[in-house]
Enzyme design. Sequence first.
Site, PDB file in Angstrom:
ATOM      1  N   LYS A  57       0.830  -1.215   0.000  1.00  0.00           N
ATOM      2  CA  LYS A  57       0.000   0.000   0.000  1.00  0.00           C
ATOM      3  C   LYS A  57       0.860   1.259   0.000  1.00  0.00           C
ATOM      4  O   LYS A  57       0.633   2.170  -0.792  1.00  0.00           O
ATOM      5  CB  LYS A  57      -0.916   0.028   1.242  1.00  0.00           C
ATOM      6  CG  LYS A  57      -1.872  -1.147   1.345  1.00  0.00           C
ATOM      7  CD  LYS A  57      -2.767  -1.039   2.586  1.00  0.00           C
ATOM      8  CE  LYS A  57      -2.027  -1.098   3.909  1.00  0.00           C
ATOM      9  NZ  LYS A  57      -1.321  -2.363   4.152  1.00  0.00           N
ATOM     10  N   ARG A 113      -9.590   1.342   8.393  1.00  0.00           N
ATOM     11  CA  ARG A 113      -9.256  -0.022   8.798  1.00  0.00           C
ATOM     12  C   ARG A 113     -10.379  -0.698   9.553  1.00  0.00           C
ATOM     13  O   ARG A 113     -10.235  -1.868   9.933  1.00  0.00           O
ATOM     14  CB  ARG A 113      -8.023   0.014   9.698  1.00  0.00           C
ATOM     15  CG  ARG A 113      -6.692  -0.234   8.990  1.00  0.00           C
ATOM     16  CD  ARG A 113      -5.613  -0.126  10.045  1.00  0.00           C
ATOM     17  NE  ARG A 113      -4.459  -0.931   9.820  1.00  0.00           N
ATOM     18  CZ  ARG A 113      -3.338  -0.490   9.229  1.00  0.00           C
ATOM     19  NH1 ARG A 113      -3.276   0.732   8.752  1.00  0.00           N
ATOM     20  NH2 ARG A 113      -2.305  -1.283   9.128  1.00  0.00           N
ATOM     21  N   ARG A 116      11.307  -6.051   4.960  1.00  0.00           N
ATOM     22  CA  ARG A 116      11.070  -4.595   4.872  1.00  0.00           C
ATOM     23  C   ARG A 116      12.071  -3.831   5.735  1.00  0.00           C
ATOM     24  O   ARG A 116      12.310  -4.185   6.876  1.00  0.00           O
ATOM     25  CB  ARG A 116       9.651  -4.258   5.311  1.00  0.00           C
ATOM     26  CG  ARG A 116       9.429  -2.741   5.425  1.00  0.00           C
ATOM     27  CD  ARG A 116       7.980  -2.351   5.272  1.00  0.00           C
ATOM     28  NE  ARG A 116       7.133  -2.810   6.357  1.00  0.00           N
ATOM     29  CZ  ARG A 116       5.810  -2.603   6.385  1.00  0.00           C
ATOM     30  NH1 ARG A 116       5.212  -1.956   5.408  1.00  0.00           N
ATOM     31  NH2 ARG A 116       5.099  -3.068   7.391  1.00  0.00           N
ATOM     32  N   ARG A 125      11.143  -1.940  11.209  1.00  0.00           N
ATOM     33  CA  ARG A 125      10.086  -1.405  12.077  1.00  0.00           C
ATOM     34  C   ARG A 125       9.892  -2.372  13.235  1.00  0.00           C
ATOM     35  O   ARG A 125       9.830  -3.581  13.018  1.00  0.00           O
ATOM     36  CB  ARG A 125       8.782  -1.289  11.288  1.00  0.00           C
ATOM     37  CG  ARG A 125       8.576   0.089  10.694  1.00  0.00           C
ATOM     38  CD  ARG A 125       7.395   0.162   9.775  1.00  0.00           C
ATOM     39  NE  ARG A 125       6.153  -0.393  10.298  1.00  0.00           N
ATOM     40  CZ  ARG A 125       5.000  -0.400   9.637  1.00  0.00           C
ATOM     41  NH1 ARG A 125       4.947   0.123   8.430  1.00  0.00           N
ATOM     42  NH2 ARG A 125       3.911  -0.924  10.153  1.00  0.00           N
ATOM     43  N   ARG A 144      -0.891  -8.593  13.779  1.00  0.00           N
ATOM     44  CA  ARG A 144      -1.401  -7.608  12.812  1.00  0.00           C
ATOM     45  C   ARG A 144      -2.201  -8.288  11.703  1.00  0.00           C
ATOM     46  O   ARG A 144      -3.205  -7.754  11.226  1.00  0.00           O
ATOM     47  CB  ARG A 144      -0.244  -6.795  12.226  1.00  0.00           C
ATOM     48  CG  ARG A 144       0.280  -5.750  13.224  1.00  0.00           C
ATOM     49  CD  ARG A 144       1.646  -5.243  12.856  1.00  0.00           C
ATOM     50  NE  ARG A 144       1.669  -4.584  11.583  1.00  0.00           N
ATOM     51  CZ  ARG A 144       2.711  -4.575  10.753  1.00  0.00           C
ATOM     52  NH1 ARG A 144       3.824  -5.197  11.086  1.00  0.00           N
ATOM     53  NH2 ARG A 144       2.639  -3.951   9.620  1.00  0.00           N
TER      54      ARG A 144
HETATM   55  P1  ADP Z   1       2.210  -1.803   3.186  1.00  0.00           P
HETATM   56  O1  ADP Z   1       2.207  -0.303   3.170  1.00  0.00           O
HETATM   57  O2  ADP Z   1       0.996  -2.400   2.533  1.00  0.00           O
HETATM   58  O3  ADP Z   1       2.442  -2.373   4.541  1.00  0.00           O
HETATM   59  P2  ADP Z   1       4.819  -1.599   1.798  1.00  0.00           P
HETATM   60  O4  ADP Z   1       4.565  -0.699   0.647  1.00  0.00           O
HETATM   61  O5  ADP Z   1       5.559  -1.049   2.963  1.00  0.00           O
HETATM   62  O6  ADP Z   1       3.422  -2.293   2.258  1.00  0.00           O
HETATM   63  O7  ADP Z   1       5.589  -2.905   1.244  1.00  0.00           O
HETATM   64  C1  ADP Z   1       5.980  -3.963   2.130  1.00  0.00           C
HETATM   65  C2  ADP Z   1       7.354  -4.486   1.721  1.00  0.00           C
HETATM   66  O8  ADP Z   1       7.270  -5.136   0.448  1.00  0.00           O
HETATM   67  C3  ADP Z   1       8.412  -3.396   1.567  1.00  0.00           C
HETATM   68  O9  ADP Z   1       9.641  -3.912   2.000  1.00  0.00           O
HETATM   69  C4  ADP Z   1       8.421  -3.114   0.069  1.00  0.00           C
HETATM   70  O10 ADP Z   1       9.707  -2.668  -0.352  1.00  0.00           O
HETATM   71  C5  ADP Z   1       8.103  -4.484  -0.514  1.00  0.00           C
HETATM   72  N1  ADP Z   1       7.290  -4.412  -1.751  1.00  0.00           N
HETATM   73  C6  ADP Z   1       6.293  -3.545  -2.052  1.00  0.00           C
HETATM   74  N2  ADP Z   1       5.754  -3.804  -3.265  1.00  0.00           N
HETATM   75  C7  ADP Z   1       6.441  -4.890  -3.741  1.00  0.00           C
HETATM   76  C8  ADP Z   1       6.348  -5.663  -4.960  1.00  0.00           C
HETATM   77  N3  ADP Z   1       5.446  -5.390  -5.924  1.00  0.00           N
HETATM   78  N4  ADP Z   1       7.200  -6.703  -5.081  1.00  0.00           N
HETATM   79  C9  ADP Z   1       8.100  -6.996  -4.120  1.00  0.00           C
HETATM   80  N5  ADP Z   1       8.227  -6.324  -2.970  1.00  0.00           N
HETATM   81  C10 ADP Z   1       7.402  -5.289  -2.769  1.00  0.00           C
HETATM   82  P1  ADP Z   2       1.045  -1.669   7.561  1.00  0.00           P
HETATM   83  O1  ADP Z   2       0.750  -0.972   6.289  1.00  0.00           O
HETATM   84  O2  ADP Z   2       2.336  -2.394   7.549  1.00  0.00           O
HETATM   85  O3  ADP Z   2      -0.088  -2.467   8.092  1.00  0.00           O
HETATM   86  P2  ADP Z   2       0.730   0.903   8.905  1.00  0.00           P
HETATM   87  O4  ADP Z   2       1.940   1.739   8.817  1.00  0.00           O
HETATM   88  O5  ADP Z   2      -0.418   1.235   8.019  1.00  0.00           O
HETATM   89  O6  ADP Z   2       1.220  -0.595   8.709  1.00  0.00           O
HETATM   90  O7  ADP Z   2       0.190   0.886  10.410  1.00  0.00           O
HETATM   91  C1  ADP Z   2       1.033   0.619  11.501  1.00  0.00           C
HETATM   92  C2  ADP Z   2       0.218   0.659  12.791  1.00  0.00           C
HETATM   93  O8  ADP Z   2      -0.340   1.967  12.981  1.00  0.00           O
HETATM   94  C3  ADP Z   2      -0.990  -0.276  12.821  1.00  0.00           C
HETATM   95  O9  ADP Z   2      -0.623  -1.592  13.227  1.00  0.00           O
HETATM   96  C4  ADP Z   2      -1.885   0.426  13.863  1.00  0.00           C
HETATM   97  O10 ADP Z   2      -1.418   0.216  15.182  1.00  0.00           O
HETATM   98  C5  ADP Z   2      -1.661   1.891  13.523  1.00  0.00           C
HETATM   99  N1  ADP Z   2      -2.624   2.373  12.521  1.00  0.00           N
HETATM  100  C6  ADP Z   2      -2.329   2.820  11.269  1.00  0.00           C
HETATM  101  N2  ADP Z   2      -3.455   3.179  10.615  1.00  0.00           N
HETATM  102  C7  ADP Z   2      -4.493   2.929  11.457  1.00  0.00           C
HETATM  103  C8  ADP Z   2      -5.909   3.053  11.359  1.00  0.00           C
HETATM  104  N3  ADP Z   2      -6.508   3.513  10.240  1.00  0.00           N
HETATM  105  N4  ADP Z   2      -6.658   2.710  12.444  1.00  0.00           N
HETATM  106  C9  ADP Z   2      -6.084   2.278  13.571  1.00  0.00           C
HETATM  107  N5  ADP Z   2      -4.759   2.102  13.721  1.00  0.00           N
HETATM  108  C10 ADP Z   2      -3.959   2.431  12.681  1.00  0.00           C
END
Ligand code: ADP
Ligand code: ADP
Length: 213
Positions: free
Chosen positions: A13, A88, A127, A160, A171
């Site tokens: 995302k 969420r 990541r 992280r 999660r």
């Molecule tokens: P989210 O915001 O949904 O948690 P991230 O954008 O942080 O996801 O991506 C999670 C991990 O996967 C990161 O380490 C990122 O560099 C990697 N990643 C994202 N998109 C791709 C893809 N299309 N192929 C391989 N790795 C990816």
């Molecule tokens: P990822 O994309 O890897 O799931 P995020 O960076 O979006 O992680 O979120 C990290 C943490 O921040 C979540 O596990 C939660 O604790 C908090 N968080 C982020 N967005 C929200 C939301 N919309 N509602 C509640 N908690 C949130």
Amino acid sequence: MRIVLMGPPGAGKGTQAARLAARAGVPHISTGDMFRQAVREGTPLGLEAKGYMDRGALVPDEVTIGIVRERLRQEDAARGFVFDGFPRTTVQAEALDRILAELERPLEAAVELVVPDAEIVRRLAGRRVCPQCGATYHVEFQPPARPGVCDRCGAELAQRPDDREETVRERLAVYRRQTAPLVDYYRAAGILVQVDGTGAVDAVTASVLEALR
Ligand code: ADP
Ligand code: ADP
Ligand code: ZN
């Protein structure tokens, strides 16, 4: 462009939201990034959010909806937005609909990045993020030019704290229980767009843009 990006932790995302937002000239609004910044700055919001984030739980809806409402009042958001990690819960989705209805700028699409569990686990385990500028990397799939060093700002990359295995499991469970039902919510609203989130980063961006046309 007025969209939300959905999908489990690690679906891509943040990676896709940054690219789509830059392309459309609208802000990328990540509630996770906003909470992490508040934690770094030690604000009251950060102190409250930290406990939930550390154990992989969601920050309470009222708090999250409050920061989003504020963010949407800023001028840049008048052009549109790409939400990443918000909403969420159903309560958050309903609140977002109400806020946007008041502003007469309804959502155009809710994009779900569909990625199988095994791939999610590989993505989260590898990541790495830049604590200084927020850039995201993957040790194998999106490595920086110099291992462990941010391409953009030169800071040392870190994992992280919530990407450790125990927290990841929680999660993913929270995602299935509280966030996955939003897929049906947006399907019923007629704005759900499902995109294959596997494949290279560029290919996924192209699929999202194609699906939004
Ligand atoms: P989210 O915001 O949904 O948690 P991230 O954008 O942080 O996801 O991506 C999670 C991990 O996967 C990161 O380490 C990122 O560099 C990697 N990643 C994202 N998109 C791709 C893809 N299309 N192929 C391989 N790795 C990816
Ligand atoms: P990822 O994309 O890897 O799931 P995020 O960076 O979006 O992680 O979120 C990290 C943490 O921040 C979540 O596990 C939660 O604790 C908090 N968080 C982020 N967005 C929200 C939301 N919309 N509602 C509640 N908690 C949130
Ligand atoms: Zn950096």
